[in-house]
Motif scaffolding. Sequence first.
Motif, PDB file in Angstrom:
ATOM      1  N   VAL A  14       0.833  -1.206   0.000  1.00  0.00           N
ATOM      2  CA  VAL A  14       0.000   0.000   0.000  1.00  0.00           C
ATOM      3  C   VAL A  14       0.868   1.256   0.000  1.00  0.00           C
ATOM      4  O   VAL A  14       0.699   2.149  -0.827  1.00  0.00           O
ATOM      5  CB  VAL A  14      -0.957   0.019   1.219  1.00  0.00           C
ATOM      6  CG1 VAL A  14      -1.785   1.305   1.228  1.00  0.00           C
ATOM      7  CG2 VAL A  14      -1.865  -1.211   1.181  1.00  0.00           C
ATOM      8  N   CYS A  15       1.842   1.322   0.930  1.00  0.00           N
ATOM      9  CA  CYS A  15       2.605   2.572   1.057  1.00  0.00           C
ATOM     10  C   CYS A  15       4.101   2.400   0.780  1.00  0.00           C
ATOM     11  O   CYS A  15       4.855   3.367   0.864  1.00  0.00           O
ATOM     12  CB  CYS A  15       2.390   3.174   2.443  1.00  0.00           C
ATOM     13  SG  CYS A  15       3.222   2.252   3.748  1.00  0.00           S
ATOM     14  N   ALA A  16       4.538   1.183   0.457  1.00  0.00           N
ATOM     15  CA  ALA A  16       5.919   0.905   0.061  1.00  0.00           C
ATOM     16  C   ALA A  16       6.947   1.078   1.184  1.00  0.00           C
ATOM     17  O   ALA A  16       8.149   1.120   0.923  1.00  0.00           O
ATOM     18  CB  ALA A  16       6.321   1.737  -1.168  1.00  0.00           C
ATOM     19  N   MET A  17       6.477   1.170   2.427  1.00  0.00           N
ATOM     20  CA  MET A  17       7.424   1.245   3.541  1.00  0.00           C
ATOM     21  C   MET A  17       7.818  -0.171   3.983  1.00  0.00           C
ATOM     22  O   MET A  17       7.136  -1.131   3.671  1.00  0.00           O
ATOM     23  CB  MET A  17       6.801   2.014   4.718  1.00  0.00           C
ATOM     24  CG  MET A  17       6.372   3.430   4.378  1.00  0.00           C
ATOM     25  SD  MET A  17       7.724   4.495   3.802  1.00  0.00           S
ATOM     26  CE  MET A  17       8.394   5.008   5.381  1.00  0.00           C
ATOM     27  N   HIS A  35       3.477   1.765   9.270  1.00  0.00           N
ATOM     28  CA  HIS A  35       3.086   3.117   8.882  1.00  0.00           C
ATOM     29  C   HIS A  35       1.603   3.222   8.614  1.00  0.00           C
ATOM     30  O   HIS A  35       0.898   3.994   9.254  1.00  0.00           O
ATOM     31  CB  HIS A  35       3.880   3.561   7.647  1.00  0.00           C
ATOM     32  CG  HIS A  35       5.330   3.726   7.929  1.00  0.00           C
ATOM     33  ND1 HIS A  35       5.881   4.921   8.308  1.00  0.00           N
ATOM     34  CD2 HIS A  35       6.337   2.815   7.929  1.00  0.00           C
ATOM     35  CE1 HIS A  35       7.173   4.753   8.525  1.00  0.00           C
ATOM     36  NE2 HIS A  35       7.477   3.477   8.299  1.00  0.00           N
ATOM     37  N   CYS A  36       1.088   2.408   7.667  1.00  0.00           N
ATOM     38  CA  CYS A  36      -0.324   2.557   7.292  1.00  0.00           C
ATOM     39  C   CYS A  36      -1.192   1.472   7.920  1.00  0.00           C
ATOM     40  O   CYS A  36      -2.406   1.468   7.709  1.00  0.00           O
ATOM     41  CB  CYS A  36      -0.471   2.566   5.770  1.00  0.00           C
ATOM     42  SG  CYS A  36      -0.248   0.950   4.999  1.00  0.00           S
ATOM     43  N   ARG A  37      -0.618   0.557   8.667  1.00  0.00           N
ATOM     44  CA  ARG A  37      -1.330  -0.499   9.387  1.00  0.00           C
ATOM     45  C   ARG A  37      -1.948  -1.552   8.470  1.00  0.00           C
ATOM     46  O   ARG A  37      -2.690  -2.421   8.936  1.00  0.00           O
ATOM     47  CB  ARG A  37      -2.436   0.063  10.321  1.00  0.00           C
ATOM     48  CG  ARG A  37      -2.063   1.294  11.127  1.00  0.00           C
ATOM     49  CD  ARG A  37      -0.899   1.103  12.040  1.00  0.00           C
ATOM     50  NE  ARG A  37      -1.123   0.170  13.151  1.00  0.00           N
ATOM     51  CZ  ARG A  37      -0.147  -0.291  13.935  1.00  0.00           C
ATOM     52  NH1 ARG A  37       1.104   0.088  13.722  1.00  0.00           N
ATOM     53  NH2 ARG A  37      -0.404  -1.113  14.916  1.00  0.00           N
TER      54      ARG A  37
END
Length: 212
Positions: A14-17, A35-37
């Motif tokens: 989703v956020c690439a972290m 980060h985005c859970r």
Amino acid sequence: MERARWPDGFVCPVCAMREHSCFIVEGRRYWQCSHCRAQTSVCSGNLFHASKLPLTKWLQAIYLVTQNKNNLSALSLKRHLGVSYSTAWRVKHKLLEAMRQREPRRLLEGVVFADDAVLGGAHAGKPGRGSQNKAPFIAAVELNDEGYPQHVRFDAIEDYTGETYAQWARSALHPEAHLVTDGLASFNAAGAKVAAHGAIIVGERHSSDLEL
Ligand SMILES: [Zn+2]
């Protein structure tokens, strides 16, 4: 599966972290992005997404469907996997769809032999390239160093102009490919889009002149 999907470690889809924690529910491992859970499993968002069929059966099905030279029937897939007919049918069609989506993006490279041909022709008409009721296409085959075919493509074309052939070369061939065709002038336009182009001219030209 984990190594194939994230060879350098987990990356959140989703956020690439990369920061994450892991947990296991009903034997299945999940990654939770710090980060985005978002919660992700190795099967999230791919062919196996939301499938209740065990991965071992999926992998067996992939092997059977892709290695079978003839069209493997859903009935024989059902017998091999020991699942219901409807499951076998769904698995087979998911795999065929995945293969279909992948193929148009495959560029032929190395030595590629190509020729144009027509599909159909049940109705009487002019023979060869000018005929009606026939769908023209370009057939191309990539050969390895020993001359064995590796991959083939069949691309429908609108007409026999150089522009069409050049467009075909851009979408079907790797820029470093070595294209071999017959002497049709439109193939020169295709040949100009790749590293090398050779033409084999055999007698008086017919659409089936090129012997692979
Ligand atoms: Zn995330």
